[in-house]
Design a protein around this motif. Structure first.
Motif, PDB file in Angstrom:
ATOM      1  N   LYS A 105       0.763  -1.119   0.014  1.00  0.00           N
ATOM      2  CA  LYS A 105       0.021  -0.066  -0.076  1.00  0.00           C
ATOM      3  C   LYS A 105       0.991   1.147   0.044  1.00  0.00           C
ATOM      4  CE  LYS A 105      -3.797  -2.328   2.391  1.00  0.00           C
ATOM      5  NZ  LYS A 105      -4.695  -2.167   3.292  1.00  0.00           N
ATOM      6  N   ASN A 106       2.207   1.042  -0.361  1.00  0.00           N
ATOM      7  CA  ASN A 106       2.996   2.119  -0.272  1.00  0.00           C
ATOM      8  C   ASN A 106       3.471   2.858   0.945  1.00  0.00           C
ATOM      9  OD1 ASN A 106       4.860   3.719  -1.899  1.00  0.00           O
ATOM     10  ND2 ASN A 106       3.306   5.460  -2.167  1.00  0.00           N
ATOM     11  N   ILE A 107       3.336   2.248   1.779  1.00  0.00           N
ATOM     12  CA  ILE A 107       3.899   2.899   3.220  1.00  0.00           C
ATOM     13  C   ILE A 107       4.772   1.847   3.827  1.00  0.00           C
ATOM     14  CG2 ILE A 107       1.530   4.191   3.753  1.00  0.00           C
ATOM     15  CD1 ILE A 107       0.648   1.662   5.093  1.00  0.00           C
ATOM     16  N   THR A 108       5.745   2.462   4.610  1.00  0.00           N
ATOM     17  CA  THR A 108       6.415   1.591   5.326  1.00  0.00           C
ATOM     18  C   THR A 108       6.835   2.025   6.776  1.00  0.00           C
ATOM     19  OG1 THR A 108       8.831   0.514   5.139  1.00  0.00           O
ATOM     20  CG2 THR A 108       8.696   2.901   4.549  1.00  0.00           C
ATOM     21  N   VAL A 109       7.657   1.577   7.353  1.00  0.00           N
ATOM     22  CA  VAL A 109       8.078   2.017   9.092  1.00  0.00           C
ATOM     23  C   VAL A 109       9.633   2.417   8.873  1.00  0.00           C
ATOM     24  CG1 VAL A 109       7.817   1.343  11.177  1.00  0.00           C
ATOM     25  CG2 VAL A 109       6.080   0.657   9.704  1.00  0.00           C
ATOM     26  N   THR A 110       9.994   3.360   9.490  1.00  0.00           N
ATOM     27  CA  THR A 110      11.453   3.811   9.616  1.00  0.00           C
ATOM     28  C   THR A 110      11.422   4.251  11.212  1.00  0.00           C
ATOM     29  OG1 THR A 110      10.947   6.059   9.113  1.00  0.00           O
ATOM     30  CG2 THR A 110      11.512   4.676   7.076  1.00  0.00           C
ATOM     31  N   SER A 111      12.948   3.919  11.595  1.00  0.00           N
ATOM     32  CA  SER A 111      13.144   4.247  12.892  1.00  0.00           C
ATOM     33  C   SER A 111      13.669   5.801  13.223  1.00  0.00           C
ATOM     34  CB  SER A 111      14.458   3.468  13.227  1.00  0.00           C
ATOM     35  OG  SER A 111      14.229   1.973  13.252  1.00  0.00           O
ATOM     36  N   THR A 112      13.180   6.098  14.201  1.00  0.00           N
ATOM     37  CA  THR A 112      13.474   7.262  14.798  1.00  0.00           C
ATOM     38  C   THR A 112      14.446   7.372  16.141  1.00  0.00           C
ATOM     39  OG1 THR A 112      11.577   7.575  16.045  1.00  0.00           O
ATOM     40  CG2 THR A 112      11.109   8.149  13.921  1.00  0.00           C
ATOM     41  N   ALA A 113      15.068   8.634  16.300  1.00  0.00           N
ATOM     42  CA  ALA A 113      15.872   8.703  17.517  1.00  0.00           C
ATOM     43  C   ALA A 113      15.306   8.449  18.809  1.00  0.00           C
ATOM     44  CB  ALA A 113      16.564  10.058  17.651  1.00  0.00           C
ATOM     45  N   GLY A 114      16.120   7.797  19.681  1.00  0.00           N
ATOM     46  CA  GLY A 114      15.119   7.201  20.862  1.00  0.00           C
ATOM     47  C   GLY A 114      14.644   5.997  20.712  1.00  0.00           C
ATOM     48  N   PHE A 117       9.704   4.748  16.191  1.00  0.00           N
ATOM     49  CA  PHE A 117       9.361   4.644  14.469  1.00  0.00           C
ATOM     50  C   PHE A 117       8.457   5.556  14.242  1.00  0.00           C
ATOM     51  CE2 PHE A 117       6.583   1.728  16.413  1.00  0.00           C
ATOM     52  CZ  PHE A 117       5.412   1.726  15.737  1.00  0.00           C
ATOM     53  N   THR A 118       8.403   5.746  12.781  1.00  0.00           N
ATOM     54  CA  THR A 118       7.213   6.497  11.943  1.00  0.00           C
ATOM     55  C   THR A 118       6.862   5.817  10.924  1.00  0.00           C
ATOM     56  OG1 THR A 118       6.549   8.541  11.368  1.00  0.00           O
ATOM     57  CG2 THR A 118       8.992   7.799  10.936  1.00  0.00           C
ATOM     58  N   VAL A 119       5.667   6.087  10.482  1.00  0.00           N
ATOM     59  CA  VAL A 119       5.084   5.369   9.105  1.00  0.00           C
ATOM     60  C   VAL A 119       5.152   6.349   8.044  1.00  0.00           C
ATOM     61  CG1 VAL A 119       3.153   4.327   7.991  1.00  0.00           C
ATOM     62  CG2 VAL A 119       3.551   3.812  10.448  1.00  0.00           C
ATOM     63  N   THR A 120       5.609   6.148   7.196  1.00  0.00           N
ATOM     64  CA  THR A 120       6.036   7.091   5.972  1.00  0.00           C
ATOM     65  C   THR A 120       5.549   6.400   4.811  1.00  0.00           C
ATOM     66  OG1 THR A 120       8.325   6.318   5.593  1.00  0.00           O
ATOM     67  CG2 THR A 120       7.926   8.160   7.161  1.00  0.00           C
ATOM     68  N   MET A 121       5.412   7.360   3.582  1.00  0.00           N
ATOM     69  CA  MET A 121       5.183   6.761   2.223  1.00  0.00           C
ATOM     70  C   MET A 121       6.470   6.174   1.834  1.00  0.00           C
ATOM     71  SD  MET A 121       2.592   9.235   0.203  1.00  0.00           S
ATOM     72  CE  MET A 121       3.398  10.827   0.611  1.00  0.00           C
TER      73      MET A 121
END
Length: 699
Positions: A105-114, A117-121
């Motif tokens: 569905k053209n979305i993925t999950v990326t890690s963030t500091a600390g 994570f966040t969900v992005t296209m």
């Protein structure tokens, strides 16, 4: 556990560890079997003496137990590691699947500091290549991916952290060696820890102010987890020794206005008894833990037991509270002996401890709810009950002479008091002391328990028997009636020793004949206890007859002498020229046969044959006794053989059946079936009677 850790996880190392632990488990299982069936089995059968009897045997027994604990602990560690591995592998798979659904569905999950994570296209439509079709997605798709990933990471973190916590808790159970805590998976172990924390929190925060429903739930939890090692240790240390003593003091206060106590006092006292039993098992198991927190708990409990705690209407001693919680459970032997030494020292300083335990005139609360008669004010009752449940601790306690002579205090010197004024039965503290004494000399908790088996005696148990016999003989007519049955069982449990001493033509023996005579006389003051003593001695006499093959004539002589010795004890108990009424009213009751189990003598392999002989001899004894103890018989000291005719005849018949060829050998005159064998045992019985007469009154 953060996103990248799980996404990039490689569980090959953990798999290798599990494989290695499988090997450890298999090897330890073999070693456990060898230690139990070879090393310990040979040690149990060996004829130890000197230092080997006290050091080597104990070391081998403990070593065999360590192999068993090592196998148990290794199995538990393997199970938890495997459980965790399988869960983490599953969570990684779930994460990969969730990420793949997002990509579609053209979305993925990326890690963030600390560690977040966040969900992005995955590909922004404006930056897509010419002719590239980018899948659409909604905010709901974004939220769902976010929630799925968070759920997976939360569960993976829980799996990882709880495994670490459980493995550390299991390792802490034993400072040295291994823990016997067994768990099939991580969930059951962590559940035990959590339930313990919840139960402890309820006691700490609400105490006796909890509602009846909360109390019932607490009791249910204790009942379900009372044998769980991790639950036991965590619960005890979380509540703390002072918290436990204060809780029980408040709960048992008769003027407690709280809803829980009012409800239980009126209608549900049996629930308090059940709760007390469960609590005792939990605390007893907790003392088996070697964790630093539990060692501190024990040290604090020993100190705090010597302090007093206020209820609404009185002050109670910590010893009174803790001893009531010792009535059930398997308490650590070292803890019991440290506690017992402190309790005896405290009582000796009090001089008349009953005055203190009864509150010096105050209205003392009922602190024991197991049964409805005994108040639980006497701490020695609960402590002696704990020793009766822990024979090794009892043996150590009864042999200790420093800093004070424990056995001398509890068996003879200690002033007893009535802790059940609503019941005219035996003194509970003295009765419990007798049971503890039996455990000390025998290694058996209860001679009447189904399946109770004879345990080969250690030198320490033999010493405890000699000391107890000497102390109780020294009590003379002050011998506690509550201890008659326990001492009868003790003499039967050491029947080989006692039979040799009673039947020896010489007064001198390893067991003092005078002490045996005095104690046998005191036991015989009660008809039922006299029957028990005679019946357990039948076991030793019959086993001797079935075993003695080198010199068969000796076993016949010993049989007669022991029966004569016992007859003199009976006579001394029921007749006196001093005008003392030594025998009690039990002699006026009808005779009946009762089974005495668990005490078969160890040296004869044919246990059933011994018991059949005992049944026959005892039945004949009862025929003799049925009409013998009456005014005419007791007023005339007739010969032993006339008093015990059928009993001695049946012993002679049994002996002849076992030794027919020897008896009929012309070289062995005087052992004919119809006369000689009876003359021999009659003569020996009268000799035993005379020996007993000679030592009567010697203490």
């Amino acid at each position: 556990m953060d996103l990248e850790t799980l996404r990039q996880a490689n569980f090959a190392t953990l798999s290798e560890a599990i494989t290695a632990w499988n090997g450890v488990v298999d090897k330890l299982e073999t070693m456990e079997t060898d230690a139990r069936d070879d090393l310990k089995a040979k040690a149990d059968k060996a004829n130890w003496a000197g230092v080997n009897a006290t050091v080597s045997r104990t070391f081998i027994t403990k070593t065999a137990g360590e192999f068993s604990d090592a196998h148990t602990q290794a199995t538990t560690i393997r199970n938890i590691l495997k459980d965790t591995h399988d869960e983490l592998v599953g969570y990684k798979k779930e994460l990969d699947q969730a990420l793949e659904r997002g990509r579609q569905k053209n979305i993925t999950v990326t890690s963030t500091a600390g560690g977040g994570f966040t969900v992005t296209m995955l590909i922004h439509p404006d930056r897509a290549g010419r002719g590239t079709s980018v899948p659409d997605h909604s905010q709901q798709d974004v939220d769902q991916l976010r929630d799925d990933v968070q759920r997976i990471l939360t569960r993976a973190t829980e799996s990882d952290t709880t495994s670490s916590r459980v493995l550390k808790a299991i390792a802490d159970q034993a400072e040295f060696g291994f823990s016997g805590a067994a768990y099939g998976d991580r969930d059951s172990a962590i559940d035990a820890l959590r339930k313990a924390e919840e139960a402890a929190k309820l006691i700490k925060e609400k105490g006796d102010e909890m509602s009846p429903a909360e109390f019932q739930k607490l009791n249910s939890v204790l009942g379900s987890y009372k044998n769980d090692p991790l639950f036991q240790e965590k619960f005890a240390t979380q509540v703390g020794p002072k918290g436990m003593l204060e809780f029980w003091a408040d709960l048992s206060s008769p003027d407690n206005p709280n809803e829980l106590t009012r409800t239980l006092t009126r209608t549900q006292l049996d629930q308090l008894g059940d709760f007390q039993k469960n609590l005792g098992v939990v605390l007893g198991g907790a003392t088996q833990s070697d964790s630093p927190a539990m060692r501190q708990w024990e040290n604090d409990m020993l100190r705090l037991s010597g302090e007093r705690y206020k209820t609404r209407g009185a002050e109670v001693w910590g010893y009174q509270i803790m001893s009531n919680l010792m009535r059930t459970g398997d308490y650590d032997d070292q803890f019991l002996n440290r506690y017992g030494k402190e309790l005896v020292a405290t009582e000796e300083k009090m001089k008349i401890p009953g005055n203190y335990w009864q509150g010096m005139g105050q209205m003392m609360p009922k602190m024991n709810f197991i049964g409805d008669a005994e108040f639980g004010r006497d701490p020695m009752t609960g402590f002696m009950t704990a020793l009766a449940n822990s024979p090794d601790a009892a043996t150590e306690f009864f042999n200790a002479k420093e800093p004070q002579d424990n056995a001398q205090w509890v068996l003879k010197d200690r002033p007893s008091f009535d802790d059940s004024p609503l019941d005219d039965g035996p003194n509970e503290a003295l009765d419990a002391t007798g049971k503890a004494m039996f455990a000390a000399v025998s290694g058996v908790t209860d001679p009447d328990a189904p399946g109770a088996k004879y345990e080969e005696h250690t030198p320490e148990q033999r010493e405890a028997m000699k000391r107890s016999l000497a102390i109780l003989a020294g009590a003379g007519n002050d011998f506690p009636p509550e201890m008659r049955d326990s001492m009868a069982y003790a003499m039967g449990n050491h029947g080989d020793w006692v039979h040799k001493a009673m039947s020896s033509p010489l007064v001198e023996h390893e067991l003092d004949s005078g002490q045996l005579m005095e104690v046998s006389k005191q036991i015989s003051r009660n008809r039922d206890d006299y029957q028990t003593l005679t019946q357990v001695m039948h076991q030793s006499v019959v086993a001797d007859i079935l075993t003695e093959k080198a010199h068969p004539e000796d076993s016949l002589d010993r049989a007669g002498r022991t029966m004569g010795f016992l007859e003199e004890a009976r006579y001394q108990a029921t007749n006196t020229d001093k005008g003392e009424a030594l025998a009690d009213a039990s002699w006026d009751k009808a005779w009946r046969y009762h089974i005495v189990g668990g005490l078969l003598t160890p040296w004869h392999p044919a246990g059933d044959a011994v018991q059949r002989g005992v049944d026959m001899i005892t039945a004949k004894m009862l025929e003799d006794e049925q009409n013998r103890i009456n005014a005419e018989a007791t007023s005339d000291h007739t010969e032993t053989y006339a008093n015990r005719r059928k009993e001695l005849q049946s012993l002679a018949d049994l002996w002849y059946k076992e030794n027919t060829d020897w008896a009929e050998d012309p070289a062995h005159e005087g052992y004919s079936r119809n006369q000689g064998v009876y003359s021999q045992i009659e003569s020996s019985a009268n000799d035993g009677n005379k020996k007993a007469e000679g030592v009567a009154g010697i203490q």
